[in-house]
Enzyme design. Structure first.
Site, PDB file in Angstrom:
ATOM      1  N   ASP A 136      -0.979  -3.113   2.560  1.00  0.00           N
ATOM      2  CA  ASP A 136      -1.298  -2.258   1.410  1.00  0.00           C
ATOM      3  C   ASP A 136      -2.218  -1.063   1.727  1.00  0.00           C
ATOM      4  O   ASP A 136      -2.311  -0.127   0.940  1.00  0.00           O
ATOM      5  CB  ASP A 136      -1.948  -3.079   0.290  1.00  0.00           C
TER       6      ASP A 136
ATOM      7  N   GLY B 122      10.823  12.135   1.194  1.00  0.00           N
ATOM      8  CA  GLY B 122      11.268  13.334   0.463  1.00  0.00           C
ATOM      9  C   GLY B 122      11.606  13.051  -0.993  1.00  0.00           C
ATOM     10  O   GLY B 122      12.537  13.639  -1.556  1.00  0.00           O
TER      11      GLY B 122
HETATM   12  O1  F6P Z   1      -1.052  -7.681  -0.190  1.00  0.00           O
HETATM   13  C1  F6P Z   1       0.155  -7.521   0.452  1.00  0.00           C
HETATM   14  C2  F6P Z   1       1.307  -7.751  -0.483  1.00  0.00           C
HETATM   15  O2  F6P Z   1       2.499  -7.591   0.231  1.00  0.00           O
HETATM   16  C3  F6P Z   1       1.318  -6.870  -1.732  1.00  0.00           C
HETATM   17  O3  F6P Z   1       1.824  -5.586  -1.468  1.00  0.00           O
HETATM   18  C4  F6P Z   1       2.168  -7.696  -2.663  1.00  0.00           C
HETATM   19  O4  F6P Z   1       1.848  -7.414  -4.006  1.00  0.00           O
HETATM   20  C5  F6P Z   1       1.769  -9.090  -2.320  1.00  0.00           C
HETATM   21  O5  F6P Z   1       1.283  -9.067  -1.003  1.00  0.00           O
HETATM   22  C6  F6P Z   1       2.894 -10.098  -2.434  1.00  0.00           C
HETATM   23  O6  F6P Z   1       2.394 -11.348  -2.175  1.00  0.00           O
HETATM   24  P1  F6P Z   1       3.283 -12.649  -1.983  1.00  0.00           P
HETATM   25  O7  F6P Z   1       3.978 -12.534  -0.657  1.00  0.00           O
HETATM   26  O8  F6P Z   1       2.294 -13.766  -2.008  1.00  0.00           O
HETATM   27  O9  F6P Z   1       4.251 -12.660  -3.103  1.00  0.00           O
END
Ligand code: F6P
Length: 326
Positions: free
Chosen positions: A131, A189
């Site tokens: 993230d 883009g």
């Molecule tokens: O924090 C990383 C992340 O991939 C976020 O972008 C996403 O909201 C979350 O983890 C998803 O988590 P999980 O794999 O537990 O559903």
């Protein structure tokens, strides 16, 4: 304080490409400096379950190129309670582990801070999350790979969008932040980008499609961060179709493909630098710090600050993306 002899490394929270490169750097730097290095499986859960074993230079051979994490990872509810943390601390003390390297995100840093405050176990945190939403570092481990994966997917979506003259809403990850969204939007883009940090983003999309010539443009790509207040691409597709019945709209959620795959060279370098520096920081006597890279230098930020402060999105990127899409 006695000299450090045994350290342990673990990955926690969502996995991110580059975590293996980071584990490798921690193990090899530790061994090089005469430390015994242990690996804890499944993050804080493994600390509680005493799922801990010694690692060697060889045990991290041939992993630098692999996505995921060889130590596995978990989000551990038990560790959020003092009883869980006491169990974990007991296991670490029993094994003579004097220092930890935690590779994870904000929640993982919070756990490490509590462990230090309650049981005095020094921990260095390394930013491992796709993230890129951690304060105290320009980039997190896994972010570069994730955005490259998403852009590759968008390039493919363009082919079919163009062939059918369609509008594609593409949802990218980023639980609470738009770093992936803005980066993927610019590099893919996109005609529009919706991220939680931009309160006027939907208004801009409306302005774009209110112009009839825009609606007759052969196709459009709109990147939507999963954390955007509009609540995801399916709802947004519904909203846009009601307002513009002449548009042929499709929604795609890229999802967890963004978390997998071989890490990019940039992620491997970032992970190696941070893993190496974390061991040196523990040897120096640092106790409760998050490491990151700021302006290409390794920087330390106390956990309290790294957890509390929000990393801002660069507003000039939002403005630039808007102009380039116009
Ligand atoms: O924090 C990383 C992340 O991939 C976020 O972008 C996403 O909201 C979350 O983890 C998803 O988590 P999980 O794999 O537990 O559903």
């Amino acid at each position: 304080m006695d000299a450090m002899k045994r350290i342990a490394v673990f990955t926690s929270g969502g996995d991110a490409p580059g975590m293996n490169a980071c584990i490798r750097a921690v193990v090899r730097t530790g061994v090089y400096n005469g430390l015994e290095v242990f690996g804890i499986r499944r993050g804080y859960q493994g600390m509680i379950d005493d799922d801990i074993s010694q690692m060697t230079r060889r045990s991290v051979a041939n992993i630098i190129q692999l996505g995921g994490t060889m130590l596995k990872t978990a989000r551990c509810a038990e560790f959020m309670h003092p009883e869980g943390r006491s169990k974990a601390a007991e296991n670490l003390k029993k094994r003579g582990i004097d220092g930890l390297v935690c590779i994870g995100g904000n929640g993982s840093y919070t756990g490490a801070l509590h462990l230090f405050q309650e049981h005095g176990i020094p921990t260095i945190g390394l930013p491992g999350t796709i993230d890129n939403d951690l304060f105290g570092t320009d980039f997190t481990i896994g972010f570069d790979t994730a955005i490259n994966t998403a852009v590759e997917a968008i390039d493919k979506i363009r082919d079919t969008a163009d062939s059918h003259d369609r509008v594609f809403l593409v949802e990218v990850m980023g639980r609470d932040a738009g770093f992936i969204g803005i980066s993927v939007g610019i590099s893919g883009g996109a005609e529009g980008i919706l991220i939680p940090e931009d309160a006027r983003d939907l208004e801009k999309i409306y302005r774009f499609f209110d112009r009839k010539d825009r609606r007759s443009k052969s196709f459009s790509i709109i990147v939507v961060a999963e954390g955007d207040e509009e609540g995801g691409v399916l709802q947004l597709a519904h909203k846009l179709s009601s307002r513009y019945p002449d548009l042929d709209i499709r929604a795609t959620i890229l999802g967890h493909i963004q978390r997998g795959g071989s890490p990019t060279a940039n992620d491997r370098i970032l992970a190696s630098r941070l893993g190496y520096s974390a061991v040196l920081a523990l040897l120096e006597g640092q106790q409760s710090q998050a490491l990151g890279i700021v302006n290409n230098e390794v920087k330390m930020t106390p956990f309290e600050q790294a957890i509390k402060q929000q990393k801002p999105i660069n507003n000039s990127l939002i403005r630039m993306a808007e102009i380039l899409a116009s």
